[in-house]
Enzyme design. Structure first.
Site, PDB file in Angstrom:
ATOM      1  N   ASP A 120      60.035  28.003  40.875  1.00  0.00           N
ATOM      2  CA  ASP A 120      60.357  27.584  42.241  1.00  0.00           C
ATOM      3  C   ASP A 120      61.868  27.561  42.461  1.00  0.00           C
ATOM      4  O   ASP A 120      62.633  27.258  41.547  1.00  0.00           O
ATOM      5  CB  ASP A 120      59.755  26.184  42.473  1.00  0.00           C
ATOM      6  CG  ASP A 120      59.702  25.824  43.940  1.00  0.00           C
ATOM      7  OD1 ASP A 120      59.841  26.727  44.788  1.00  0.00           O
ATOM      8  OD2 ASP A 120      59.521  24.630  44.243  1.00  0.00           O
ATOM      9  N   LEU A 136      51.911  37.288  21.967  1.00  0.00           N
ATOM     10  CA  LEU A 136      51.989  36.330  23.080  1.00  0.00           C
ATOM     11  C   LEU A 136      51.219  36.915  24.258  1.00  0.00           C
ATOM     12  O   LEU A 136      51.239  38.133  24.463  1.00  0.00           O
ATOM     13  CB  LEU A 136      53.472  36.152  23.439  1.00  0.00           C
ATOM     14  CG  LEU A 136      53.910  35.150  24.491  1.00  0.00           C
ATOM     15  CD1 LEU A 136      55.357  34.720  24.195  1.00  0.00           C
ATOM     16  CD2 LEU A 136      53.846  35.652  25.896  1.00  0.00           C
ATOM     17  N   HIS A 145      64.050  36.185  44.956  1.00  0.00           N
ATOM     18  CA  HIS A 145      62.927  36.631  44.113  1.00  0.00           C
ATOM     19  C   HIS A 145      63.408  37.699  43.126  1.00  0.00           C
ATOM     20  O   HIS A 145      63.060  37.664  41.946  1.00  0.00           O
ATOM     21  CB  HIS A 145      61.793  37.193  44.975  1.00  0.00           C
ATOM     22  CG  HIS A 145      61.200  36.186  45.932  1.00  0.00           C
ATOM     23  ND1 HIS A 145      60.924  34.893  45.565  1.00  0.00           N
ATOM     24  CD2 HIS A 145      60.835  36.287  47.241  1.00  0.00           C
ATOM     25  CE1 HIS A 145      60.418  34.233  46.602  1.00  0.00           C
ATOM     26  NE2 HIS A 145      60.355  35.056  47.634  1.00  0.00           N
TER      27      HIS A 145
HETATM   28  C1  FPP Z   1      58.962  30.387  44.722  1.00  0.00           C
HETATM   29  O1  FPP Z   1      60.268  30.355  45.231  1.00  0.00           O
HETATM   30  C2  FPP Z   1      58.622  31.579  44.013  1.00  0.00           C
HETATM   31  C3  FPP Z   1      57.572  32.403  44.339  1.00  0.00           C
HETATM   32  C4  FPP Z   1      56.898  32.456  45.626  1.00  0.00           C
HETATM   33  C5  FPP Z   1      57.051  33.279  43.334  1.00  0.00           C
HETATM   34  C6  FPP Z   1      57.843  34.486  43.147  1.00  0.00           C
HETATM   35  C7  FPP Z   1      58.538  34.427  41.862  1.00  0.00           C
HETATM   36  C8  FPP Z   1      59.313  35.396  41.450  1.00  0.00           C
HETATM   37  C9  FPP Z   1      59.508  36.612  42.275  1.00  0.00           C
HETATM   38  C10 FPP Z   1      59.993  35.262  40.167  1.00  0.00           C
HETATM   39  C11 FPP Z   1      59.750  36.359  39.226  1.00  0.00           C
HETATM   40  C12 FPP Z   1      58.393  36.922  39.333  1.00  0.00           C
HETATM   41  C13 FPP Z   1      58.075  38.164  38.939  1.00  0.00           C
HETATM   42  C14 FPP Z   1      56.799  38.787  39.315  1.00  0.00           C
HETATM   43  C15 FPP Z   1      58.990  38.956  38.142  1.00  0.00           C
HETATM   44  P1  FPP Z   1      60.373  29.890  46.746  1.00  0.00           P
HETATM   45  O2  FPP Z   1      60.419  31.128  47.582  1.00  0.00           O
HETATM   46  O3  FPP Z   1      59.260  28.985  47.112  1.00  0.00           O
HETATM   47  O4  FPP Z   1      61.727  29.124  46.741  1.00  0.00           O
HETATM   48  P2  FPP Z   1      62.143  27.923  47.726  1.00  0.00           P
HETATM   49  O5  FPP Z   1      61.234  26.754  47.405  1.00  0.00           O
HETATM   50  O6  FPP Z   1      63.560  27.662  47.353  1.00  0.00           O
HETATM   51  O7  FPP Z   1      61.989  28.417  49.136  1.00  0.00           O
END
Ligand code: FPP
Length: 282
Positions: A48, A159, A65
């Site tokens: 997050d 893993l 992201h």
């Molecule tokens: C939350 O941050 C994250 C996600 C919705 C998931 C996505 C995660 C990634 C892209 C990291 C790496 C993943 C991969 C597939 C390599 P948020 O958008 O909710 O952040 P905020 O709470 O600050 O708005």
């Protein structure tokens, strides 16, 4: 998820092979030597804070992201160093469909591209990739990429990396209950035989162990519907760092905290002599 998925045709499973060593940490941090038995077997990650990380820098949410990708794969390298056997990463939840169409489109494409680009290095490290999540609504191209990765890496044993995409803990439990109800209706299961073990066998990945250590970045202190059943007795670590700034050093810190805790699963402290229950006095 479930056994109903078609195996990918495109890429054959790679035969067992020698695994490469985990890559060293970019900042030169060495992995602590945790006692083998003390290391959590299964670590769950709620990644997050990407949006906030981007906002702080005047960037688009999607740049957050993008920046979060290296965090995840650095954590996987660190997990391999210390002997964690399962890492579950919450990459897209059943609730994330509420985001803007642009962000959803980005995340779908990003998942396909990341899995495609990372598969060789994960395979060389000995990582088995699995998908946890619901099929309906998820882009077919994402499912195809996940199935190719699952098939290609299915013989790897160092893993397991569970990519949780279109995953929700309640959805998983509802799907399991539905399948179990169906089994009862067809006479394959007697309701008298339903216990926790039987129920758990209807979950998405019944052979994955329960979560030992549940980590969430960005300072939020919620589970947000991630691995609800499997995390019943997980130790929680909430780290203030935003996900793109997270790396294996944060994993090591979380594991240090984990090894210092007493896990009692509802029982008593190990070396406290328990007094016999006092008889009820009238
Ligand atoms: C939350 O941050 C994250 C996600 C919705 C998931 C996505 C995660 C990634 C892209 C990291 C790496 C993943 C991969 C597939 C390599 P948020 O958008 O909710 O952040 P905020 O709470 O600050 O708005």
């Amino acid at each position: 998820m479930g056994g109903s998925r078609r195996p990918a045709q495109a890429t054959a499973a790679r035969q067992p092979h020698e695994y490469r060593d985990p890559k060293p940490h970019a900042g030169g941090v060495q992995a602590p030597a945790f006692p083998k038995d003390a290391v959590p077997k299964h670590v769950a990650l709620v990644m997050d804070g990407n949006g906030r990380w981007a906002k702080e820098r005047g960037l688009a949410r999607t740049d957050g992201h993008t920046a979060g990708e290296s965090s995840l794969f650095d954590v996987v390298e660190g997990a391999a160093q210390i002997g964690v056997q399962y890492v579950s990463a919450y990459a897209f939840s059943t609730e994330n469909w509420k985001r803007s169409p642009e962000e959803i489109r980005f995340l779908m494409g990003f998942n396909i591209e990341t899995i495609h680009r990372r598969i060789d290095e994960m395979d060389e490290l000995g990582v088995r990739i699995r998908w946890c999540g619901r099929r309906p609504r998820l882009w077919k191209s994402v499912i195809r990429e996940l199935e190719i990765a699952e098939e290609r890496t299915k013989n790897n044993t160092r893993l397991t990396l569970a990519m949780c995409i279109n995953y929700g803990g309640r959805a998983e439990i509802v799907d399991a209950a539905t399948a179990l109800a169906e089994a009862v209706r067809e006479g394959r299961v007697d309701p008298k035989d339903i216990d926790e073990e039987l129920f758990a066998s209807y979950l998405d990945e019944p052979d994955m162990p329960d979560v030992d250590l549940f980590i969430r970045s960005s300072g939020e202190q919620r589970t947000s519907n991630f691995l609800l059943w499997q995390s019943a007795y997980a130790e929680m670590v909430f780290d203030d760092v935003l996900w793109p700034d997270f790396d294996r050093t944060h994993l090591f810190k979380a594991v240090e905290s984990y090894v210092s805790r007493d896990r009692r699963y509802g029982g008593a402290l190990p070396n406290v002599v328990s007094a016999a229950p006092r008889p009820e006095t009238p």
